[in-house]
Motif scaffolding. Structure first.
Motif, PDB file in Angstrom:
ATOM      1  N   ARG A  69       0.839  -1.256  -0.132  1.00  0.00           N
ATOM      2  CA  ARG A  69      -0.319  -0.062  -0.034  1.00  0.00           C
ATOM      3  C   ARG A  69       1.148   1.272   0.130  1.00  0.00           C
ATOM      4  NH1 ARG A  69      -4.997  -1.384   0.985  1.00  0.00           N
ATOM      5  NH2 ARG A  69      -5.680   0.835   1.339  1.00  0.00           N
ATOM      6  N   GLY A  70       0.314   2.253  -0.503  1.00  0.00           N
ATOM      7  CA  GLY A  70       0.932   3.604  -0.561  1.00  0.00           C
ATOM      8  C   GLY A  70       2.216   3.804  -1.544  1.00  0.00           C
ATOM      9  N   CYS A  71       2.929   5.059  -1.602  1.00  0.00           N
ATOM     10  CA  CYS A  71       3.861   5.107  -2.617  1.00  0.00           C
ATOM     11  C   CYS A  71       4.716   6.126  -1.887  1.00  0.00           C
ATOM     12  CB  CYS A  71       3.225   5.542  -3.731  1.00  0.00           C
ATOM     13  SG  CYS A  71       4.670   5.893  -5.026  1.00  0.00           S
ATOM     14  N   ASP A  72       6.220   5.647  -2.160  1.00  0.00           N
ATOM     15  CA  ASP A  72       7.173   6.571  -1.814  1.00  0.00           C
ATOM     16  C   ASP A  72       8.023   7.571  -2.859  1.00  0.00           C
ATOM     17  OD1 ASP A  72       6.880   6.034   1.159  1.00  0.00           O
ATOM     18  OD2 ASP A  72       8.642   4.631   1.144  1.00  0.00           O
ATOM     19  N   LYS A  73       7.414   7.405  -4.040  1.00  0.00           N
ATOM     20  CA  LYS A  73       8.057   7.843  -4.950  1.00  0.00           C
ATOM     21  C   LYS A  73       7.913   9.438  -5.243  1.00  0.00           C
ATOM     22  CE  LYS A  73      10.352   4.253  -7.044  1.00  0.00           C
ATOM     23  NZ  LYS A  73      10.269   3.266  -5.793  1.00  0.00           N
ATOM     24  N   PHE A  74       6.896   9.985  -4.755  1.00  0.00           N
ATOM     25  CA  PHE A  74       6.604  11.401  -4.920  1.00  0.00           C
ATOM     26  C   PHE A  74       6.892  11.984  -6.445  1.00  0.00           C
ATOM     27  CE2 PHE A  74       6.575  10.747  -0.587  1.00  0.00           C
ATOM     28  CZ  PHE A  74       5.695  11.766   0.042  1.00  0.00           C
ATOM     29  N   CYS A  75       6.443  11.248  -7.300  1.00  0.00           N
ATOM     30  CA  CYS A  75       6.713  11.933  -8.827  1.00  0.00           C
ATOM     31  C   CYS A  75       6.036  13.244  -8.888  1.00  0.00           C
ATOM     32  CB  CYS A  75       5.941  10.884  -9.786  1.00  0.00           C
ATOM     33  SG  CYS A  75       6.788   9.264  -9.900  1.00  0.00           S
ATOM     34  N   THR A  76       6.557  14.096  -9.256  1.00  0.00           N
ATOM     35  CA  THR A  76       5.992  15.679  -9.007  1.00  0.00           C
ATOM     36  C   THR A  76       4.508  15.902  -9.457  1.00  0.00           C
ATOM     37  OG1 THR A  76       6.932  16.486 -10.975  1.00  0.00           O
ATOM     38  CG2 THR A  76       8.430  16.477  -8.859  1.00  0.00           C
ATOM     39  N   TYR A  77       4.077  15.085 -10.412  1.00  0.00           N
ATOM     40  CA  TYR A  77       2.709  15.394 -10.967  1.00  0.00           C
ATOM     41  C   TYR A  77       1.537  14.609  -9.924  1.00  0.00           C
ATOM     42  CZ  TYR A  77       3.952  10.783 -12.879  1.00  0.00           C
ATOM     43  OH  TYR A  77       4.378   9.539 -12.987  1.00  0.00           O
ATOM     44  N   CYS A  78       1.991  13.833  -9.115  1.00  0.00           N
ATOM     45  CA  CYS A  78       1.177  12.764  -8.740  1.00  0.00           C
ATOM     46  C   CYS A  78       0.438  12.731  -7.201  1.00  0.00           C
ATOM     47  CB  CYS A  78       1.781  11.091  -8.818  1.00  0.00           C
ATOM     48  SG  CYS A  78       0.935   9.935  -8.430  1.00  0.00           S
TER      49      CYS A  78
END
Ligand code: 5AD
Ligand code: SF4
Length: 445
Positions: free
Chosen positions: A152-161
């Protein structure tokens, strides 16, 4: 609070979350019904990835406001999922009809939250770094395919997302919980396991990595097929490629989001790879897995994307020849880093770029599908055609939709077909083997 109508928007992860919620509700003594008119509460599991997704939900809330005004003033209306987390209490002000706003980490207490919301408006939008719901059995929706949330969740922090803000930090479910869930799903009659995570191939539980998880899924007794979605290109290790190549039931298909083929844009998106690295990965995958089908996600019109940079994406699309692509127009999302970059393109310019991608991909998908004519494919039967009663449909190993004549095969059966026709979306096949029934267990419904 006895009957709930649950409606799902957005990605596969939300479909899986709705199955989780359905399990929690049923264990809480609440029945799931299939219309708002028959319900004490409606719950919308929502998406926030693009503005359009949120607008659709706001529109739908209008329908429930009408029911509340006319036939059922006591109807409890709840919004769950990414849009709830994204807008939080603002949503209660904005949509006066709402009684409950619950984010992706608040589902464990859903029956209690709904009961409280019948008395006063309730907001539960605390993100919980440890919540994986690993111990909770989802109530799966039927069919041949079981969605298994492994992360679950995401650590990538793509700038659009917006996802890292709405779903919080990345957490993996432990291997033991997952093996138990996968065995249970296969015992219920599900034939295909699809492992789900925002960056599914970064799954790790301290002792095991994603390659181990793939091998564990492949080893579940009775499973016919294993897939996963969506991997991040930067996390695609050679160990995972080797596991894919060696595991017979892991299908030769990867959805590998690229977003843009311009290194300047990729950097501005914080995608953490270059187009050269992506292309090298595609080559490694194709070399290791014969017949691999590849698909992608692309965003047209990221702020500052020049004509030349867009041209790089279009040129790469023609060069790499994905089997299919999900193509999106950039949508500015409040809270993200890219939201602060001024947009440089009009809506019409973004649409024009999107349409050029769609046209080019359509042609390539058509060419690839035409290349299938005369070849054999293995189809996992899913059901009867919606339009044409005498047809069956299913997916090939490559995750292509195949339509074939109805010869009495049942959902869950595997059939070998020769491809005799194709469109850019669909293949048409004729069986070349005798019906080969799947295991004699009922598909859970
Ligand atoms: N605008 C447009 N597309 C987006 N995606 C994610 N965020 C946005 C956005 N703000 C797309 C990406 C991602 C897919 C699930 O949705 O391509 O891979
Ligand atoms: Fe969003 Fe990027 Fe995470 Fe995918 S990897 S969910 S695009 S932040």
């Amino acid at each position: 609070m006895k009957r709930v109508f649950l409606e799902t928007y957005g990605c596969q992860m939300n479909v899986a979350d709705s199955e989780l919620m359905a399990g929690v509700l049923e264990r809480g003594g609440i029945e799931l019904v299939d219309s708002a008119e028959a319900a004490d509460a409606v719950l919308l599991n929502t998406c926030a990835i693009r503005e359009h997704a949120e607008q659709r939900v706001l529109g739908r809330l209008g329908d429930f406001a009408r029911i509340k005004r006319t036939t059922n003033p006591r109807l409890v209306v709840g919004v769950a999922g990414c849009m709830a987390q994204h807008l939080r209490a603002k949503l209660l002000d904005h949509a006066r009809v709402l009684d409950l706003v619950v984010g992706p980490d608040g589902y464990r207490d859903l029956p209690e939250l709904l009961r409280r919301a019948a008395g006063e408006p309730v907001t539960q939008v605390r993100l919980d770094r440890d919540e994986t719901y690993g111990d909770l059995e989802p109530r799966r929706g039927g069919g041949v395919r079981a969605w298994v949330t492994v992360q679950r969740g995401c650590d990538k922090f793509c700038t659009y997302c917006v996802v890292p803000y709405t779903r919080g930090r990345e957490r993996s479910l432990p291997l033991d919980d997952l093996v138990r869930q996968m065995r249970h799903a296969v015992a219920q009659g599900y034939r295909e396991l699809v492992l789900l995570g925002q960056t599914v191939n970064s799954w790790r539980d301290g002792e095991h990595d994603f390659a181990d998880l793939l091998r564990a899924a492949d080893a579940v007794e009775g499973v016919a097929r294993v897939r996963f979605t969506s991997p991040h290109p930067s996390d695609f290790s050679d160990r995972v490629i080797a596991a894919m190549a060696e595991c017979e039931r892991v299908m030769p298909q990867v959805h590998l989001p690229l977003q843009s083929a311009s290194n300047r844009v990729l950097e501005a998106m914080s995608r953490t790879y270059t187009i050269e690295a992506y292309d090298a990965l595609v080559r490694r995958l194709r070399a290791a897995i014969p017949g691999l089908a590849l698909s992608t996600d692309l965003i047209a019109g990221f702020p500052g994307e020049t004509d030349a940079e867009f041209g790089e994406t279009l040129a790469y699309l023609r060069q790499v020849r994905w089997d299919s692509a999900f193509l999106f127009k950039y949508s500015a999302r409040p809270d993200t880093k890219a939201f602060r970059i001024p947009e440089t393109l009009t809506e019409d310019e973004k649409t024009a770029r999107l349409e050029r991608l769609i046209d080019a991909q359509h042609r390539i998908s058509g060419e690839i599908h035409d290349g299938w004519i005369g070849r054999e494919a293995e189809v996992l039967i899913e059901g009867r055609g919606r339009k044409e009663e005498r047809q069956l449909f299913g997916k090939s190993a490559e995750f292509k939709t195949v339509i074939l004549p109805d010869d009495g095969s049942a959902p869950g059966d595997l059939r070998r077909v020769r491809i005799v026709g194709a469109t850019p979306i669909t293949l048409f096949g004729e069986p070349v083997d005798a019906p080969r029934p799947g295991p004699l267990v009922s598909i859970a419904g």
